[in-house]
Design a protein around this motif. Structure first.
Motif, PDB file in Angstrom:
ATOM      1  N   UNK A   1       0.851  -1.194   0.000  1.00 46.67           N
ATOM      2  CA  UNK A   1       0.000   0.000   0.000  1.00 46.67           C
ATOM      3  C   UNK A   1       0.884   1.240   0.000  1.00 46.67           C
ATOM      4  N   UNK A   2       0.489   2.234  -0.798  1.00 42.02           N
ATOM      5  CA  UNK A   2       1.270   3.460  -0.871  1.00 42.02           C
ATOM      6  C   UNK A   2       1.169   4.224   0.432  1.00 42.02           C
ATOM      7  N   UNK A   3       2.274   4.832   0.830  1.00 42.01           N
ATOM      8  CA  UNK A   3       2.279   5.665   2.011  1.00 42.01           C
ATOM      9  C   UNK A   3       1.614   6.993   1.713  1.00 42.01           C
ATOM     10  N   UNK A   4       1.241   7.698   2.773  1.00 39.32           N
ATOM     11  CA  UNK A   4       0.646   9.005   2.589  1.00 39.32           C
ATOM     12  C   UNK A   4       0.637   9.756   3.899  1.00 39.32           C
ATOM     13  N   UNK A   5       0.234  11.003   3.843  1.00 38.92           N
ATOM     14  CA  UNK A   5       0.222  11.862   5.016  1.00 38.92           C
ATOM     15  C   UNK A   5      -1.211  12.112   5.447  1.00 38.92           C
ATOM     16  N   UNK A   6      -1.470  11.965   6.741  1.00 41.12           N
ATOM     17  CA  UNK A   6      -2.810  12.179   7.266  1.00 41.12           C
ATOM     18  C   UNK A   6      -3.125  13.652   7.492  1.00 41.12           C
ATOM     19  N   UNK A   7      -2.094  14.492   7.469  1.00 39.72           N
ATOM     20  CA  UNK A   7      -2.295  15.907   7.739  1.00 39.72           C
ATOM     21  C   UNK A   7      -1.614  16.734   6.642  1.00 39.72           C
ATOM     22  N   UNK A   8      -2.179  16.727   5.430  1.00 44.01           N
ATOM     23  CA  UNK A   8      -1.519  17.398   4.312  1.00 44.01           C
ATOM     24  C   UNK A   8      -1.304  18.881   4.517  1.00 44.01           C
ATOM     25  N   UNK A   9      -2.140  19.514   5.346  1.00 42.38           N
ATOM     26  CA  UNK A   9      -1.969  20.955   5.541  1.00 42.38           C
ATOM     27  C   UNK A   9      -0.648  21.271   6.217  1.00 42.38           C
ATOM     28  N   UNK A  10      -0.112  20.332   6.995  1.00 47.01           N
ATOM     29  CA  UNK A  10       1.138  20.587   7.681  1.00 47.01           C
ATOM     30  C   UNK A  10       2.349  20.183   6.888  1.00 47.01           C
ATOM     31  N   UNK A  11       2.241  19.122   6.089  1.00 43.26           N
ATOM     32  CA  UNK A  11       3.422  18.536   5.467  1.00 43.26           C
ATOM     33  C   UNK A  11       3.816  19.166   4.138  1.00 43.26           C
TER      34      UNK A  11
ATOM     35  N   UNK B   1       0.700  11.475  -5.899  1.00 47.97           N
ATOM     36  CA  UNK B   1      -0.369  11.488  -6.888  1.00 47.97           C
ATOM     37  C   UNK B   1      -1.428  12.526  -6.532  1.00 47.97           C
ATOM     38  N   UNK B   2      -1.826  12.560  -5.266  1.00 44.08           N
ATOM     39  CA  UNK B   2      -2.908  13.457  -4.869  1.00 44.08           C
ATOM     40  C   UNK B   2      -2.550  14.918  -5.099  1.00 44.08           C
ATOM     41  N   UNK B   3      -1.311  15.285  -4.834  1.00 41.10           N
ATOM     42  CA  UNK B   3      -0.889  16.673  -5.001  1.00 41.10           C
ATOM     43  C   UNK B   3      -0.223  16.891  -6.357  1.00 41.10           C
TER      44      UNK B   3
ATOM     45  N   UNK C   1       6.355  16.387  -1.483  1.00 40.64           N
ATOM     46  CA  UNK C   1       5.364  16.455  -2.555  1.00 40.64           C
ATOM     47  C   UNK C   1       4.538  17.750  -2.424  1.00 40.64           C
ATOM     48  N   UNK C   2       4.230  18.346  -3.568  1.00 41.59           N
ATOM     49  CA  UNK C   2       4.545  17.919  -4.929  1.00 41.59           C
ATOM     50  C   UNK C   2       5.957  18.353  -5.305  1.00 41.59           C
ATOM     51  N   UNK C   3       6.695  17.407  -5.928  1.00 40.53           N
ATOM     52  CA  UNK C   3       8.066  17.663  -6.327  1.00 40.53           C
ATOM     53  C   UNK C   3       8.144  18.045  -7.792  1.00 40.53           C
TER      54      UNK C   3
END
Length: 306
Positions: A1-11, A144-146, A174-176
């Protein structure tokens, strides 16, 4: 499963420092167009035979392979009879270049020429830069999402110069965005930031907002360049030259030349506590400026007349 961030506003908004994080092992590039499904790791051998072989040969020679595809398009990948579209990039030295072509298979692309800094016979020099946006969902969901909307938006402004790409390193940023042929990296990009960075690069400049550094350079020297640029306002791509450097423990000291002026720059690692605290990055090793001093000009004694 792809990793991801639960708090995109911070990362992924520029809060996390991006400086000195460009991929160190990427001074030679091989971009291979493939619109089929990308595996988590492109070197795992599950790609179609000719593409897998190109990836293998590139890695053997220290060339960084990347899969690319046009943003928003999922057209059928070229068959072996039609050939494979490739872009070869040489980011080493003062005069980087990018060359593209369509090859029938791995045997028709001279990767040894690329290693030697020579344009392969099957490729033609590109006269415009190329911009890569990481959208590798299987590697990290945030990419992908960003990255997908960023790539599509950038492609609307610069048609045929923008590609989605597989993992470039630094999912936490991301996004890079990668600017070739120089290998300039930016991270945590918004649409506005990406447009500004791309336009600057097309004008032969970098901007420091969300600048990760130049690939192929050790991270401490990326930091040295960043702080030298921040101090002087120098923006041209080749405007900062590291003349010498030495490392003592964690501390790196370098002599940098900008125009006719030389500076002594000292940096050391620093730990940043990420606000998101997820698998994207709980802590990030970045760099801080210890000191930056302008050096006196070197004066040479005039030889006495005899």
């Amino acid at each position: 499963m792809a990793r991801g961030c639960d708090h995109p506003a911070g990362c992924h908004t520029g809060v996390v420092p991006t400086l000195a994080s460009a991929t160190v092992g990427a001074r030679l590039w091989l971009l291979i167009e493939y619109s089929g499904p990308w595996p988590t790791r492109i070197e795992d051998g599950t790609l179609p035979g000719p593409i897998a072989e190109l990836v293998r040969r590139a890695r053997e020679r220290g060339i960084r392979p990347q899969l690319i595809r046009r943003p928003g398009r999922r057209t059928q990948t070229r068959t072996r009879e039609q050939g494979l579209r490739v872009l070869a990039g040489y980011a080493a030295g003062e005069h980087p270049w990018l060359a593209g072509g369509v090859v029938a298979g791995p045997d028709d692309l001279d990767l040894d020429a690329l290693v030697a800094g020579v344009v392969p016979e099957s490729c033609i020099l590109e006269d415009e830069p190329v911009f890569l946006v990481c959208t590798h969902a299987k590697r990290n969901a945030c990419c992908a999402r960003i990255g997908l909307p960023l790539a599509r938006g950038l492609a609307e402004i610069m048609p045929d110069r923008v590609w989605e790409t597989s993992h470039v390193g630094g999912d936490r940023y991301a996004a890079n965005l990668v600017c070739l042929p120089h290998g300039i990296f930016y991270g945590s990009m918004s649409q506005a930031a990406a447009i500004a960075a791309a336009n600057a690069y097309r004008s032969g400049e970098v901007i420091l907002d969300r600048f990760r550094g130049r690939a192929g350079i050790p991270e401490p020297l990326q930091a040295v360049e960043h702080f030298a640029r921040a101090h002087t306002g120098e923006r041209t791509l080749g405007g900062v030259a590291v003349e010498s450097a030495r490392t003592d423990g964690d501390v790196t000291e370098a002599i940098v030349r900008i125009g006719g002026v030389r500076f002594q720059v000292v940096v050391e690692p620093s730990v940043f506590q990420a606000p998101c605290g997820t698998v994207c990055a709980e802590t990030i090793t970045t760099y801080r400026l210890v000191s930056l001093d302008r050096l006196a000009p070197v004066r040479y004694a005039t030889p006495a007349l005899t």
